[in-house]
Each structure stands twice: as C-alpha cells, then as structure tokens.
Design an enzyme around this catalytic site. Sequence first.
Site, mmCIF file in Angstrom:
data_model
loop_
_atom_site.group_PDB
_atom_site.id
_atom_site.type_symbol
_atom_site.label_atom_id
_atom_site.label_comp_id
_atom_site.label_asym_id
_atom_site.label_seq_id
_atom_site.Cartn_x
_atom_site.Cartn_y
_atom_site.Cartn_z
ATOM 1 N N GLY A 100 116.519 12.007 95.129
ATOM 2 C CA GLY A 100 115.994 12.685 96.312
ATOM 3 C C GLY A 100 115.167 11.783 97.204
ATOM 4 O O GLY A 100 114.623 12.243 98.205
ATOM 5 N N GLU A 128 123.130 16.946 96.654
ATOM 6 C CA GLU A 128 123.539 16.044 95.560
ATOM 7 C C GLU A 128 123.661 16.819 94.246
ATOM 8 O O GLU A 128 124.584 16.598 93.474
ATOM 9 C CB GLU A 128 122.524 14.914 95.403
ATOM 10 C CG GLU A 128 122.580 13.906 96.537
ATOM 11 C CD GLU A 128 121.456 12.893 96.507
ATOM 12 O OE1 GLU A 128 121.603 11.859 97.166
ATOM 13 O OE2 GLU A 128 120.433 13.122 95.857
#
Length: 222
Positions: A94, A102
């Site tokens: 992140g 993701e």
Amino acid sequence: MEAKRAAAEKAAEYVRDGMIVGLGTGSTAYWVIQKLGEMTKNGLSMKAVATSTPSELLAEELGITLVRLSEIDEIDLTIDGADEIDGEWNLIKGGGGALLREKIIASASKELIIIADESKVVQQLGRFPLPIEIVQFGHELTLRKLASYGCIPRLRMQGEEPFVTDNGNYIVDCEFGKIDQPRELHTELNMIPGVVENGMFINLASKVIIGALDGSVKELVR
Ligand code: 5RP
C-alpha cells in the site's frame, strides 16, 4: 533499479499464452508491465487486469489487452510488489496507495507472485508504516480509533490536500514500529467502522522473488 527489474523479469517468465494476469502497482511492478508489454509485442497472447490507474495507463500504452474484473471469474496469476515481507509469508503493501484493489485482485488470483528487492525482506512486519484505506467521512474519529491500537496514525497527504485513492478514500499510514501478531491485528483493524481495508496481506502470496543488485534472483516457493 536492477534488483527490482531482475525480480520482475523472472516473474514474467511464469506468464503463458491465454492467461489473465493481475498487474501490480509501484516501481517494481512497473518493470513487470514493461516486460509483459515487450512479450506481447513478440506474440504473447494474454489479458490483464490492473490494480491502479497508473498501471492501467502503462499497460494500455504498451499494447496489453485489459479486461474488467466484472468480465472474468478468476485471475490466473498476479504479480505485484510489496513494502515488507516477513518469514511467515505476511506482507505490508500500500506504499503506492493501491492496497484495496491490490488485495481484491490478489484474492481473486490462483497465484500471487511478489517481487521485490532485498530491502523489503524483514524479520517482523511493522517498521514500514502500515497503510490503511479509510472512508473520508469521520476520518478524524477513525484516526483516533486507529491510535488506540498502539500506532501513530498519519493521514497521507499530496501537497496541501489529503491523498485520495482510486476508490475515493483516504490513506492513513500507521507507524507501529513492530507488529507482533499480524493476523489478529489485521482482523481487528478491519472491524473499525470507517476502515475499508488495511495493507497487511496474510497468507495470500504463493511465491516471492527477490532480486539482488548484481541482477541475480532468489525464489521462495510455499
Ligand atoms: C502499492 C504497493 C507496492 O507494491 C509497494 O508499495 C511496493 O512498491 P515499490 O515496488 O515501488 O517499492 O503496495 O500500493
């Protein structure tokens, strides 16, 4: 750069004709998208789903065919970077602010290959501040709740304004120092109202490819 590129190019070797491939986000994933663009020009027939707008734009530019998640049932293989990787196959992701997409794409994938340089391998997660995606509404309150879990939460900024994700949310970078029980903390953080998802990826990676500065790679398979 060489280390990231070496890991990325090794991972691209696992892509075969007919596959649907998840494209990660960040400076390591950049190299895999570049390589897949080159392979596509040389005749590889694959389709891709991207985890962020920058990865989508890059793939498009390189002539990679993109599909929407709604058009497919499953992804064959996703290749993505990470901010930290511990010895138990737990990750922090992140850093690029794309953790939610993701994670959605990783969890829809039969295989997740993580590519990184050696600096990302750690004994214990937590030195890298944990990115957490939160909704904008009541974000000050959510930050206070996050602090009660023992971290220093910082709202990610872009210039003078809060950084806004592809999903219209904010990111909080939570400095824990170390995370003793990643699995438990992962569940607890996601139960806070206002938290959309946190950047710990527990039990999702199936292979890790670590690149070194001399261009060599080390593969860890579960
Ligand atoms: C983006 C990510 C990236 O994979 C992570 O930040 C690693 O980035 P880089 O490859 O640039 O070091 O999780 O949200």
